[in-house]
Design a protein around this motif. Structure first.
Motif, PDB file in Angstrom:
ATOM      1  N   SER A 263       0.830  -1.283  -0.034  1.00 23.29           N
ATOM      2  CA  SER A 263       0.139  -0.034   0.064  1.00 23.29           C
ATOM      3  C   SER A 263       0.934   1.391  -0.061  1.00 23.29           C
ATOM      4  CB  SER A 263      -0.902   0.039   1.209  1.00 23.29           C
ATOM      5  OG  SER A 263      -1.641  -1.333   0.939  1.00 23.29           O
ATOM      6  N   ILE A 264       1.751   1.229  -0.856  1.00 25.81           N
ATOM      7  CA  ILE A 264       2.586   2.473  -0.934  1.00 25.81           C
ATOM      8  C   ILE A 264       1.828   3.489  -1.990  1.00 25.81           C
ATOM      9  CG2 ILE A 264       4.222   1.239  -2.583  1.00 25.81           C
ATOM     10  CD1 ILE A 264       6.391   3.332  -1.401  1.00 25.81           C
ATOM     11  N   ARG A 265       1.448   4.478  -1.908  1.00 26.43           N
ATOM     12  CA  ARG A 265       1.001   5.384  -2.902  1.00 26.43           C
ATOM     13  C   ARG A 265       1.783   6.317  -3.548  1.00 26.43           C
ATOM     14  NH1 ARG A 265      -4.991   7.930  -1.582  1.00 26.43           N
ATOM     15  NH2 ARG A 265      -5.299   5.689  -1.899  1.00 26.43           N
ATOM     16  N   LEU A 266       1.819   6.027  -4.951  1.00 28.11           N
ATOM     17  CA  LEU A 266       2.827   6.815  -5.818  1.00 28.11           C
ATOM     18  C   LEU A 266       2.232   8.311  -6.162  1.00 28.11           C
ATOM     19  CD1 LEU A 266       4.189   4.250  -8.095  1.00 28.11           C
ATOM     20  CD2 LEU A 266       5.042   5.072  -5.860  1.00 28.11           C
TER      21      LEU A 266
ATOM     22  N   TYR B  12      10.934   8.282   1.562  1.00 23.72           N
ATOM     23  CA  TYR B  12      11.925   8.544   0.384  1.00 23.72           C
ATOM     24  C   TYR B  12      11.475   8.331  -0.915  1.00 23.72           C
ATOM     25  CZ  TYR B  12      16.514   8.311  -1.800  1.00 23.72           C
ATOM     26  OH  TYR B  12      17.478   8.677  -2.639  1.00 23.72           O
ATOM     27  N   LEU B  13      10.787   7.207  -1.025  1.00 21.69           N
ATOM     28  CA  LEU B  13      10.132   6.811  -2.519  1.00 21.69           C
ATOM     29  C   LEU B  13       9.105   7.991  -2.892  1.00 21.69           C
ATOM     30  CD1 LEU B  13       9.750   2.971  -1.881  1.00 21.69           C
ATOM     31  CD2 LEU B  13      11.585   4.280  -3.064  1.00 21.69           C
ATOM     32  N   ILE B  14       8.456   8.354  -2.033  1.00 18.96           N
ATOM     33  CA  ILE B  14       7.210   9.153  -2.436  1.00 18.96           C
ATOM     34  C   ILE B  14       7.993  10.453  -2.763  1.00 18.96           C
ATOM     35  CG2 ILE B  14       5.429  10.666  -1.393  1.00 18.96           C
ATOM     36  CD1 ILE B  14       4.378   8.320   0.413  1.00 18.96           C
ATOM     37  N   LEU B  15       8.959  10.934  -2.020  1.00 23.11           N
ATOM     38  CA  LEU B  15       9.758  12.405  -2.495  1.00 23.11           C
ATOM     39  C   LEU B  15      10.461  12.035  -3.728  1.00 23.11           C
ATOM     40  CD1 LEU B  15      10.667  13.649   1.166  1.00 23.11           C
ATOM     41  CD2 LEU B  15       8.802  14.523  -0.388  1.00 23.11           C
ATOM     42  N   HIS B  16      10.960  10.928  -4.170  1.00 22.81           N
ATOM     43  CA  HIS B  16      11.900  11.013  -5.228  1.00 22.81           C
ATOM     44  C   HIS B  16      11.479  10.146  -6.492  1.00 22.81           C
ATOM     45  CE1 HIS B  16      14.891  11.586  -1.849  1.00 22.81           C
ATOM     46  NE2 HIS B  16      15.639  11.940  -2.664  1.00 22.81           N
ATOM     47  N   VAL B  17      10.028   9.737  -6.202  1.00 27.60           N
ATOM     48  CA  VAL B  17       9.641   9.256  -7.450  1.00 27.60           C
ATOM     49  C   VAL B  17       8.681  10.392  -8.130  1.00 27.60           C
ATOM     50  CG1 VAL B  17       7.843   7.484  -8.473  1.00 27.60           C
ATOM     51  CG2 VAL B  17       9.572   6.762  -6.773  1.00 27.60           C
TER      52      VAL B  17
ATOM     53  N   LYS C 272      11.995  -0.931 -12.072  1.00 27.96           N
ATOM     54  CA  LYS C 272      13.218  -0.458 -12.123  1.00 27.96           C
ATOM     55  C   LYS C 272      13.492   0.965 -11.462  1.00 27.96           C
ATOM     56  CE  LYS C 272      14.492  -2.417 -16.823  1.00 27.96           C
ATOM     57  NZ  LYS C 272      14.872  -2.176 -17.980  1.00 27.96           N
ATOM     58  N   LYS C 273      12.326   1.830 -11.370  1.00 32.77           N
ATOM     59  CA  LYS C 273      12.508   3.175 -10.651  1.00 32.77           C
ATOM     60  C   LYS C 273      12.624   2.726  -9.313  1.00 32.77           C
ATOM     61  CE  LYS C 273      12.865   7.651  -9.846  1.00 32.77           C
ATOM     62  NZ  LYS C 273      13.907   8.513 -10.288  1.00 32.77           N
ATOM     63  N   LEU C 274      11.626   1.894  -8.702  1.00 29.89           N
ATOM     64  CA  LEU C 274      11.624   1.387  -7.192  1.00 29.89           C
ATOM     65  C   LEU C 274      12.980   0.792  -6.663  1.00 29.89           C
ATOM     66  CD1 LEU C 274       8.278   0.243  -7.006  1.00 29.89           C
ATOM     67  CD2 LEU C 274       9.337   2.454  -5.846  1.00 29.89           C
TER      68      LEU C 274
END
Length: 286
Positions: free
Chosen positions: A189-192, A232-237, A256-258
């Motif tokens: 449940s990580i929201r992009l 970190y993922l939410i800020l950098h994706v 690949k991005k993750l």
């Protein structure tokens, strides 16, 4: 009730009297030497009970004194004089039994046997055979121990040991999937981030993925830092269209991005590990 109590007391009195008579009879019939031995054993037991805590110290003191006394006795014993006395006695016996014109070579040859006869003097035939048998067995046992130890040492030195890092020694190498599940990190449940949708378009995208780390310590560290990793993922994706991850090309790009961002997160925190594989397990767009 009083009658029964009197009978019980009488029986108890008879039992006690019988015990006293038995003990008195045993004491009278016991030899004096046995009494002395039992008294010594009792005194030794009482000494051990009273001085239980001091037993190691007492034992150490006794051993030191015993070794010193034995060493002094061995050093004070005149072996040379004793051997010379035995040799002279053996030669005297030889001269009595042999004629006067006997050669010196024969005397030298008979000397060890005559000395052994002097040592065994006063013992019966059975005692002599038993003593010689045990002596020979002890000598053979010592020789066997020495030769066996020498043989084992030579085998160990000759064979040597190859380094443990030689690949030929590993007959069955570990497979790639060995303990692989212990390196899995599951994020759900990580929201992009997405672009502001237009009317009647998808407004959010939630994904679940499983990342396989290179070692278990890195996986355990990421489990503890899961919320920091999510931020970190939410800020950098970068933001994307909500419908893009639903396509095959979009799934591969997101995967690949993750993977790259998790590796950068590990490098940023100076962790000795990296992501070897990442799989998207669930995608929800609404």
């Amino acid at each position: 009730m009083d009658f029964l109590t009197k009978i019980e007391n009488l029986i108890n009195h008879l039992i006690i009297k019988l015990q006293e008579l038995t003990v008195s009879f045993i004491k009278k019939r016991t030899p004096a030497k046995v009494k002395v031995i039992l008294m010594k054993l009792q005194n030794a037991w009482l000494f051990c009970v009273i001085n239980f805590k001091r037993l190691p110290q007492i034992t150490k003191t006794w051993l030191i004194a015993f070794i010193a006394k034995t060493k002094a006795n061995l050093l004070s014993y005149n072996y040379k004089a004793k051997l010379k006395e035995t040799y002279d006695a053996a030669m005297a016996q030889y001269k009595l039994r042999q004629p006067k014109n006997a050669g010196k070579f024969k005397a030298i040859l008979y000397a060890p046997f005559m000395m052994m006869a002097q040592w065994l003097k006063g013992l019966s035939t059975a005692q002599s055979v038993l003593l010689l048998g045990f002596t020979a067995a002890s000598f053979l046992a010592v020789c066997n121990i020495v030769f066996s130890g020498n043989r084992l040492l030579n085998q160990h030195l000759n064979e040597g040991r190859a380094p443990a890092s030689i690949e030929d020694e590993i007959a069955y190498p570990r497979p790639v999937y060995y303990k692989k599940p212990t390196k899995h990190l599951e994020i759900t449940s990580i929201r992009l981030p997405v672009y502001i949708p237009e009317v009647n378009e998808l407004r959010s995208i939630d994904i679940d993925f499983v990342a396989t780390l290179s070692n278990r310590s890195t996986r355990k560290w990421l489990e503890k830092k899961e919320f920091q990793l999510r931020d970190y993922l939410i800020l950098h994706v970068e933001p994307l269209s909500a419908s893009f991850p639903l396509e095959e090309e979009g799934k591969e790009i997101i995967r690949k991005k993750l993977l790259a961002e998790i590796d950068d997160f590990l490098i940023l925190h100076q962790q000795d590990g990296h992501v070897t594989e990442l799989k998207l397990t669930y995608i929800l767009a609404n």
